[in-house]
Design a protein around this motif. Structure first.
Motif, mmCIF file in Angstrom:
data_model
loop_
_atom_site.group_PDB
_atom_site.id
_atom_site.type_symbol
_atom_site.label_atom_id
_atom_site.label_comp_id
_atom_site.label_asym_id
_atom_site.label_seq_id
_atom_site.Cartn_x
_atom_site.Cartn_y
_atom_site.Cartn_z
ATOM 1 N N HIS A 66 28.852 43.770 48.556
ATOM 2 C CA HIS A 66 28.578 44.605 47.373
ATOM 3 C C HIS A 66 29.657 44.417 46.316
ATOM 4 C CE1 HIS A 66 25.602 47.644 49.364
ATOM 5 N NE2 HIS A 66 25.271 46.390 49.550
ATOM 6 N N ASP A 67 30.894 44.328 46.787
ATOM 7 C CA ASP A 67 32.018 44.186 45.844
ATOM 8 C C ASP A 67 31.897 42.906 45.005
ATOM 9 O OD1 ASP A 67 34.819 44.879 44.922
ATOM 10 O OD2 ASP A 67 35.153 42.901 45.785
ATOM 11 N N ASP A 68 31.477 41.829 45.625
ATOM 12 C CA ASP A 68 31.347 40.575 44.863
ATOM 13 C C ASP A 68 30.253 40.674 43.800
ATOM 14 O OD1 ASP A 68 33.471 39.269 45.982
ATOM 15 O OD2 ASP A 68 32.297 38.259 47.530
ATOM 16 N N VAL A 69 29.225 41.451 44.082
ATOM 17 C CA VAL A 69 28.196 41.680 43.054
ATOM 18 C C VAL A 69 28.803 42.520 41.923
ATOM 19 C CG1 VAL A 69 25.979 42.809 42.565
ATOM 20 C CG2 VAL A 69 26.275 41.485 44.683
ATOM 21 N N ILE A 70 29.477 43.594 42.305
ATOM 22 C CA ILE A 70 30.073 44.505 41.303
ATOM 23 C C ILE A 70 31.107 43.765 40.447
ATOM 24 C CG2 ILE A 70 31.509 46.592 41.056
ATOM 25 C CD1 ILE A 70 30.080 47.544 43.737
ATOM 26 N N ASP A 71 31.903 42.912 41.106
ATOM 27 C CA ASP A 71 32.968 42.186 40.387
ATOM 28 C C ASP A 71 32.478 40.888 39.735
ATOM 29 O OD1 ASP A 71 34.801 44.072 41.097
ATOM 30 O OD2 ASP A 71 35.773 42.903 42.665
ATOM 31 N N ASP A 72 31.198 40.560 39.861
ATOM 32 C CA ASP A 72 30.708 39.257 39.386
ATOM 33 C C ASP A 72 31.560 38.123 39.936
ATOM 34 O OD1 ASP A 72 28.498 39.896 37.783
ATOM 35 O OD2 ASP A 72 29.828 40.590 36.178
ATOM 36 N N VAL A 75 33.268 33.392 44.070
ATOM 37 C CA VAL A 75 34.035 32.716 45.126
ATOM 38 C C VAL A 75 34.564 33.773 46.088
ATOM 39 C CG1 VAL A 75 36.025 31.227 45.610
ATOM 40 C CG2 VAL A 75 34.731 30.906 43.497
ATOM 41 N N ARG A 76 34.416 33.521 47.356
ATOM 42 C CA ARG A 76 34.965 34.420 48.378
ATOM 43 C C ARG A 76 35.572 33.528 49.454
ATOM 44 N NH1 ARG A 76 36.881 39.252 49.335
ATOM 45 N NH2 ARG A 76 35.447 40.088 47.788
ATOM 46 N N ARG A 77 36.855 33.760 49.708
ATOM 47 C CA ARG A 77 37.595 32.975 50.707
ATOM 48 C C ARG A 77 37.470 31.473 50.473
ATOM 49 N NH1 ARG A 77 35.414 37.384 54.351
ATOM 50 N NH2 ARG A 77 37.162 38.786 54.502
ATOM 51 N N GLY A 213 39.958 43.584 33.725
ATOM 52 C CA GLY A 213 40.313 44.945 33.293
ATOM 53 C C GLY A 213 41.146 45.709 34.306
ATOM 54 N N LYS A 214 41.422 45.067 35.471
ATOM 55 C CA LYS A 214 42.163 45.778 36.520
ATOM 56 C C LYS A 214 43.663 45.699 36.263
ATOM 57 C CE LYS A 214 38.685 44.857 40.031
ATOM 58 N NZ LYS A 214 38.401 44.500 41.422
ATOM 59 N N ALA A 215 44.242 46.828 35.876
ATOM 60 C CA ALA A 215 45.693 46.867 35.680
ATOM 61 C C ALA A 215 46.326 47.230 37.017
ATOM 62 C CB ALA A 215 46.054 47.874 34.611
HETATM 63 MG MG MG Z 1 36.387 42.019 44.351
#
Ligand code: MG
Ligand code: FPP
Length: 298
Positions: A66-72, A75-77, A213-215
């Motif tokens: 879900h996080d990869d969808v939310i974060d667009d 690439v994962r690992r 946008g993640k500070a």
């Molecule tokens: Mg993420």
């Protein structure tokens, strides 16, 4: 043995009697299985520990889908993420399958253990939501950042350690603190590596958090240390695609103000507390896990 957990997850998947799910599951990278390893180290390798570890890893895998969808994130690992390969709908629905099967299996473990894990999943969801909300502006508030990473990352590690302690009849509070410290330090270091490492080392784009946008902590501390002119320049880059000269400027500012060392020292403090707890408990392999976390990729 972590293989017992892999077998249990594979069995849960086969139980579903759905070929498409088996195919998708086989496409999923296994990951470090850190939470499962914690559980087995604390609770041993009995059937209940293995089952709990399998459930936690399924929930964790679902949350990353879900996080990869939310974060667009594509690439994962170091490999194409599932949403990149099959689209967002498939990634979300497969995440739902892993998550709900994990939750169903929670019914057959000890009630208190199930309560600890399911409460962590609530925190996980709130943490992800807060991560997104905090990314809408340049958050300078360290307390908000710390709460969010506790929820998003540390809560499931904390719950894994506490649940395992419950299964083993060990003091839950000690292991809970150990897991929480490990989880917060893990996310702090993850956020630090995003700043210090190259795209090749990371297996994903570098300095991407700030672009999204993640500070994270290094940006919060950098902002605190800067003069007004530098603050304005840093704010202007928030949530923008960074040119390589922007990245270099940020890196040189971080160096000038000693930001990497400051963040690293903060993570190290949490790890040292975790190590001390485990020294007193005579848990040498858990001490080693904590040490390895602070040493990763530096
Ligand atoms: Mg993420
Ligand atoms: C990764 O953070 C994200 C998490 C650890 C938590 C994600 C939680 C959810 C999506 C909510 C819960 C959902 C379910 C199905 C239980 P990150 O983006 O900072 O790290 P990354 O670089 O690994 O993507």
């Amino acid at each position: 043995m972590i293989e017992a957990v892999e077998r249990k997850i594979a069995q849960f998947i086969v139980d579903l009697d759905d070929q498409d799910t088996v195919v998708l599951y086989n496409k999923l990278p296994r990951g470090k299985r850190l939470r499962a390893k914690l559980i087995l180290k604390i609770a041993g390798e009995g059937i209940m520990a293995v089952k709990t570890a399998a459930i936690v890893e399924m929930i964790h895998a679902a949350s990353l889908l879900h996080d990869d969808v939310i974060d667009d994130a594509f690439v994962r690992r170091g490999d194409a993420s599932l949403n990149a390969l099959y689209g967002n709908k498939t990634a979300i629905m497969f995440g739902d399958v892993l998550y709900s099967k994990g939750f169903y299996e929670l019914n057959s473990i000890d009630r208190e253990v199930a309560k600890v894990i399911s409460n962590a999943v609530v925190q996980l969801s709130l943490g992800e939501r807060n991560d997104v909300l905090l990314s809408a502006y340049f958050n300078h508030d360290k307390e908000k950042y710390l709460k969010m990473i506790y929820q998003k990352t540390a809560s499931l590690m904390e719950a894994s350690a506490e649940a395992a302690a419950l299964l083993a009849g060990k003091p839950r509070e000690v292991y809970r603190t150990y897991g929480r410290n490990l989880g917060i330090a893990f996310q702090m270091i993850d956020d630090l590596l995003d700043v210090t490492q190259s795209a090749e080392q990371l297996g994903k784009p570098a300095m991407h958090d700030y672009e999204e946008g993640k500070a994270t902590l290094p940006f919060i501390y950098l902002y605190e240390a800067m003069n007004d002119e530098e603050k304005a320049a840093l704010s202007a880059l928030h949530a923008r695609v960074l040119k390589s000269e922007d990245q270099q400027w940020i890196a040189s500012m971080m160096q000038q103000y000693g930001i990497i060392e400051k963040c690293y020292a903060e993570a190290r403090l949490l790890i040292e507390e975790a190590i001390t707890l485990m020294q007193h408990a005579g848990e040498h392999s858990l001490e080693k896990i904590a040490r390895a976390m602070i040493e990763r990729s530096f």
